[in-house]
Design a protein around this motif. Sequence first.
Motif, mmCIF file in Angstrom:
data_model
loop_
_atom_site.group_PDB
_atom_site.id
_atom_site.type_symbol
_atom_site.label_atom_id
_atom_site.label_comp_id
_atom_site.label_asym_id
_atom_site.label_seq_id
_atom_site.Cartn_x
_atom_site.Cartn_y
_atom_site.Cartn_z
ATOM 1 N N CYS A 323 17.243 46.085 33.084
ATOM 2 C CA CYS A 323 17.539 44.990 34.006
ATOM 3 C C CYS A 323 18.191 43.836 33.254
ATOM 4 C CB CYS A 323 16.266 44.494 34.692
ATOM 5 S SG CYS A 323 15.473 45.734 35.746
ATOM 6 N N PHE A 336 22.607 40.111 39.477
ATOM 7 C CA PHE A 336 21.482 40.903 38.981
ATOM 8 C C PHE A 336 21.952 42.339 38.791
ATOM 9 C CE2 PHE A 336 19.479 37.252 40.803
ATOM 10 C CZ PHE A 336 18.334 37.043 40.043
ATOM 11 N N CYS A 338 20.917 46.236 37.551
ATOM 12 C CA CYS A 338 19.864 47.218 37.267
ATOM 13 C C CYS A 338 20.545 48.550 36.987
ATOM 14 C CB CYS A 338 18.896 47.349 38.445
ATOM 15 S SG CYS A 338 17.440 48.380 38.080
ATOM 16 N N PHE A 351 16.737 45.742 44.792
ATOM 17 C CA PHE A 351 16.016 44.508 44.509
ATOM 18 C C PHE A 351 15.317 44.066 45.801
ATOM 19 C CE2 PHE A 351 19.478 44.478 41.393
ATOM 20 C CZ PHE A 351 18.769 44.251 40.217
ATOM 21 N N VAL A 379 11.896 38.898 39.177
ATOM 22 C CA VAL A 379 12.578 39.724 40.172
ATOM 23 C C VAL A 379 12.416 41.179 39.766
ATOM 24 C CG1 VAL A 379 14.776 40.269 41.263
ATOM 25 C CG2 VAL A 379 14.200 37.899 40.727
ATOM 26 N N CYS A 381 13.243 45.176 39.987
ATOM 27 C CA CYS A 381 14.206 46.227 40.326
ATOM 28 C C CYS A 381 13.419 47.518 40.528
ATOM 29 C CB CYS A 381 15.260 46.408 39.241
ATOM 30 S SG CYS A 381 16.338 47.843 39.520
ATOM 31 N N TRP A 391 10.098 50.873 37.637
ATOM 32 C CA TRP A 391 10.745 49.597 37.899
ATOM 33 C C TRP A 391 10.982 48.871 36.586
ATOM 34 C CZ3 TRP A 391 5.720 50.770 39.078
ATOM 35 C CH2 TRP A 391 4.751 50.094 38.340
#
Length: 611
Positions: A323, A336, A338, A351, A379, A381, A391
């Motif tokens: 991430c 963002f 990922c 997200f 945050v 992912c 994650w």
Amino acid sequence: MSSDQFGVHKWHIFKFILLIFMIGGVNCDLTISPLGPSLVNTTVGSNVTLVVTISGAPDPVVTWKMGSLPVVTWTLGSSVAPDIAIIHRDVLKIETDGSLTFRNVSYVYSNTYTVEIVKSGFKTVSATFVLKVYDYIRNVSVNTEPADALEGAEKFTLQYSSLQGEADQWRWYFNSVEIQNNSHYTVGQKSLVIHQPNRNDTGPYTLVLTNPFSTVTFHRKITVLYGPDEPMLGASPSQAFFVSGDTLSLSCQAEGVPQPSASWMFGGQTLPVSQGGSLNLTNVQTSQGGIYTCVLVNVNTGAQRKRNLTVNVYESPTASPLCSVNAVNGNVDLQFHCRWPGGTPEALLSFPALTNATSGAGDFNLTIPASQDLNGKMVLCRANHPLRQTWCNITASPTISDSSLFPNRNGTIVTMTWEVPPTSVITGFDIQMSGPDLLTVTKNGSRRKRAIEGFRSIQQRPGSSRSTDISVLDPKSTYYFRVIPIAGRTQGEPSAVQRIGPGGLSRPQIIGLAVGIPCGLLFLLLLIGLIYLCVYCCRKKRQQNRYPVPRAVEKVVSTQPDVNTPNHLLTGGLKPLPDYNRMTSQAAPAERSIPLPTFVAPPPVRTATIV
């Protein structure tokens, strides 16, 4: 009664009788009648007569017709031979009463026969006979047209024939039920027609042939070819997907006659299958995942069907998801990122804290306005794969992980660099300095500087920058630099302070010193250990040295009795011990004792560490 009266009476009787005869002669007609049935059945090679009686006039002309063609003509009672067609003279014969006889009759004489009687002054009369010549039915066979009955064809015909004998009755049966004429079947004299045959017409058919002299039954099994029908595909074990390394089997079947043969294709190539059309896959890999095509063929009709089966072979990504977040679009948006590389299929990334409307596979970017209050918030992912769910977290905060300072040779310009962790949200950097102000050039060309306490901002850099140059430095002054990350209106923790100038060591020098001190201490410890080892060895050697002893002592020692010899009392009493000091002064130099060596400490060793 007188004679005259008697004569008159006789005359009237004569006239009456004559009148009767005259009336009878006027009303007399020819007559003919069959003596027996008008339908005559006989067998091939037999003799048969169509018998008639003729009356009403002498010597009439008799004519026999076969169908519409005369075959025999004769005047009844005439001595003239009958007029018989040459081709029929060996078979046909007219009798004296007008009857017609067949000798060694054959099939060709099966027909309708008419006899006509003609006499001048008389009306023509006739009689009709039907002659059927049969043989015993033998060697019956049934042929089909076409050779195979195909489902959905226009028609299929079964036609019988026999090498001997003819039937005047024929019946068809299917599954022991007599077939009648309808929209599906047409029963003909020598055939059975099946219209638009289907698989239900498969079964045993029976033909029964009959004539007055024999009955024959014939059986024939008819198979209606059809298929392949819609294929039925399956995988064993039955599951939505397989994992790399699994073993599985693909099956393909369909109804049809004959049983359709199955083959498998993958990537345009035909694969070897086992008996029954199954495809076995062992240690399956992701490259073997995809669309498999089953081809079913009816070898007799050439009809075929194809159907696809998708085999999913999955493999989990080996690493963990990564991430990061970056400022984009002039630092007004946050992107963002990922990423979870590898795996089949690619993992689904999202997200959920930011939006549930979009997601991506394998590598997913989501851009949102930087104005959202995400500073310091975590945050998530979410990474979903059919074989694994995991994650990674992103903490949106302005952070600098490392910084360095590199001056030029003159010390008037320094290059400051810094690093940003992947989870840091940066929209810009504030470059700060502490120390004398930068040199400024006056109107007369002189330079001046002034000292300012504390850090102050000297540059503003965008979020994509990772280095900057600071010039117009005084090489004789000491400066301190640091970088403050900025996310929107939020300032993060400043970086480590970097120092440059003559008043202290630079960062590289400090690093060299930090590395040199442990090395010097290690060298000093090794030197002390070496000295201690030398002292220990010298002491050990001194304890092992042997010095000369007085001869008297040597003699006393040498004359000591053996421990195994019994002791004898001294008769002269005990003598005093000798004076070894005098003996030593009188002894030869070789026998004198020498003083013990004196330990002299080694000179002190001075060490120095050069940094």
